[in-house]
Enzyme design. Structure first.
Site, PDB file in Angstrom:
ATOM      1  N   SER A 270      -6.102   3.548   3.935  1.00 43.44           N
ATOM      2  CA  SER A 270      -5.191   3.128   3.439  1.00 43.44           C
ATOM      3  C   SER A 270      -6.015   1.708   3.035  1.00 43.44           C
ATOM      4  CB  SER A 270      -4.070   1.709   3.635  1.00 43.44           C
ATOM      5  OG  SER A 270      -3.643   1.585   2.886  1.00 43.44           O
TER       6      SER A 270
ATOM      7  N   SER B 266       0.621  -1.672   0.072  1.00 44.42           N
ATOM      8  CA  SER B 266       0.276  -0.355  -0.005  1.00 44.42           C
ATOM      9  C   SER B 266       1.191   1.575  -0.178  1.00 44.42           C
ATOM     10  CB  SER B 266      -0.704   0.020   1.373  1.00 44.42           C
ATOM     11  OG  SER B 266      -1.822  -0.998   1.112  1.00 44.42           O
TER      12      SER B 266
ATOM     13  N   LYS C 133       0.007   3.479  -3.096  1.00 42.50           N
ATOM     14  CA  LYS C 133      -1.217   4.469  -2.469  1.00 42.50           C
ATOM     15  C   LYS C 133      -0.484   5.887  -2.768  1.00 42.50           C
ATOM     16  CE  LYS C 133      -4.816   1.836  -0.666  1.00 42.50           C
ATOM     17  NZ  LYS C 133      -4.121   0.372  -0.419  1.00 42.50           N
TER      18      LYS C 133
END
Length: 439
Positions: free
Chosen positions: A132, A68, A71
């Site tokens: 997230s 993640s 992102k």
């Protein structure tokens, strides 16, 4: 008796030699151990967020799973779009079938979205940056580019612009494509997962903070309720446990992005500010001392070690002063000028983080790109740059390849000779050359 004395002296000598050898062997070992810092991670890096100076790195060029932390690229592109006025925070998103189905998988980090729901970009951004949320990230990608497949093109384009290397993007969220229920971006492998080097992750974070510092306003929020006051209200706790008030609180931490998958392991891009110093760290596939990569504390322990190292052992020192001149390169020749030379000096000051009391290990040398100039010469004209080197060779350089070298410029203007002076100079040069040929 004489032989006994001789043997005793030899034994004492050998003992001293062995003792000294042990000390000499121990010194490099200790230095090496100090440099390694005891970081339990496949890769790690620490940089100064102001200048991009690299303070420490371990396997920083190796491409690994980033989960993640991907992102941050989606955040970067969204904030670019908002700044350009192409996307509005109060703009509404209608949930696609793809985003809806992924959002219902609570085994993933998600806020459930309604199939017939509408959500503002601000709501989706908060869910992505704080919690997230993967489906929220997909929703943002679809809003910007029409589809996640098209959004991948923007991710690759931005990566190239930023100078990232050793990267692969297969989706906007950082999940493994196998978790996307067969709806992954067209042309990407069924089990593809985003990869990047620690150095490129750090560069992405560095540029994100430089170009969009407002990202910290959201990444620093420990907890927030999604859709507060509605039937869909869900508490979103930040996965960055180093934030103020959370279990592994560390003074000054206000971002930036965690990441976890089976492939990538425990990852974290952190940033902390104390006084005027801000640091950025990246740890990838962190483990505890026993080699367990499922312990979420491991990435924060490694980050703490890096931050302690940066804040405690480094200080900002002036390496080059504005207007500084350098012996042997104080001037540059001028052709057809009223003056034959023009003075040159450093255009700006260079201050950077170095190990405390280590500034003397750095030397600054001028590299002249122009050996001479043609008049007229303007004040401030670039004639070269300054190279800074560490005498011992213990320097990692800077994170951003686009950081310009410190420039050397002219400190005054030189006017061109008048036509009358030029004529007599030419005559003088002619007879001078003729004299040299004859004699």
């Amino acid at each position: 008796m004489k032989n006994l004395r001789k043997n005793t002296i030899m034994q004492l000598t050998l003992s001293v030699v062995m003792f000294v050898s042990m000390i000499l062997l121990a010194v490099p070992h200790q230095a090496k151990a100090a440099e390694n810092l005891g970081i339990h991670a496949k890769a790690a890096i620490l940089i100064d967020a102001d200048t991009g100076k690299i303070l420490y790195e371990k396997n920083a060029g190796k491409s690994l799973g980033i989960a993640s932390m991907s992102k941050m690229m989606t955040e970067y592109i969204l904030l670019d779009q908002v700044k350009a006025g192409k996307i509005k925070w109060d703009q509404k998103y209608k949930v696609s079938d793809y985003a809806y189905k992924i959002s219902q998988d609570r085994a993933l980090s998600n806020v459930p979205l309604r199939a017939d729901g509408e959500y503002t970009i601000r709501e989706l951004y908060d869910a992505m940056a704080i919690y997230s949320a993967n489906a929220a990230t997909i929703a943002i990608a679809e809003t910007i580019a029409g589809s996640e497949t098209e959004f991948l093109k923007l991710m690759n384009k931005k990566a190239k612009e930023l100078g990232l290397t050793n990267y692969e993007f297969f989706n906007s969220s950082g999940l493994n494509n196998a978790q996307l229920q067969g709806m992954q971006p067209a042309g990407t492998p069924n089990k593809g997962e985003n990869k990047m080097s620690a150095r490129s992750v750090a560069l992405l974070a560095y540029r994100l903070l430089k170009d969009h510092p407002e990202v910290l306003e959201t990444s620093s929020i420990p907890s927030k309720v999604f859709r507060k006051g509605t039937d869909d209200a869900i508490k979103m706790d930040n996965w960055n446990f180093m934030l103020k008030g959370l279990v592994f609180e560390y003074e000054g931490v206000d971002g930036l992005k965690t990441g976890t998958t089976d492939y990538a392991g425990q990852c974290f891009t952190g940033t902390a500010k104390r006084g005027n110093t801000r640091l950025i760290s990246v740890v990838m596939d962190a483990t505890d001392a026993d080699g367990n990569n499922e312990n979420k504390k491991a990435r924060f322990d490694a980050t703490k070690t890096l931050f302690d190292y940066g804040f405690n052992q480094f200080s900002t020192e002036k390496i080059v002063s504005k207007g500084q001149t350098f012996k042997g390169n104080e001037t540059v020749a001028v052709e057809n000028g009223k003056e034959k030379q023009v003075k040159v000096a450093a255009k700006e000051e260079l201050s950077m983080m170095v190990k405390t009391n280590d500034a003397k290990e750095y030397t600054a040398n001028v590299v002249l790109d122009k050996k001479s100039l043609n008049a007229p010469v303007k004040k401030g004209e670039v004639v070269g740059h300054i190279e800074v080197k560490n005498k011992a060779g213990k320097d990692y350089g800077f994170i951003d390849p686009k950081i310009k070298a410190l420039e050397v410029v002219t400190t005054e203007a030189v006017e061109e000779k008048g036509w009358f002076t030029k004529v007599f100079s030419a005559i003088g040069d002619f007879f001078s050359n003729l004299w040299n040929k004859v004699f």
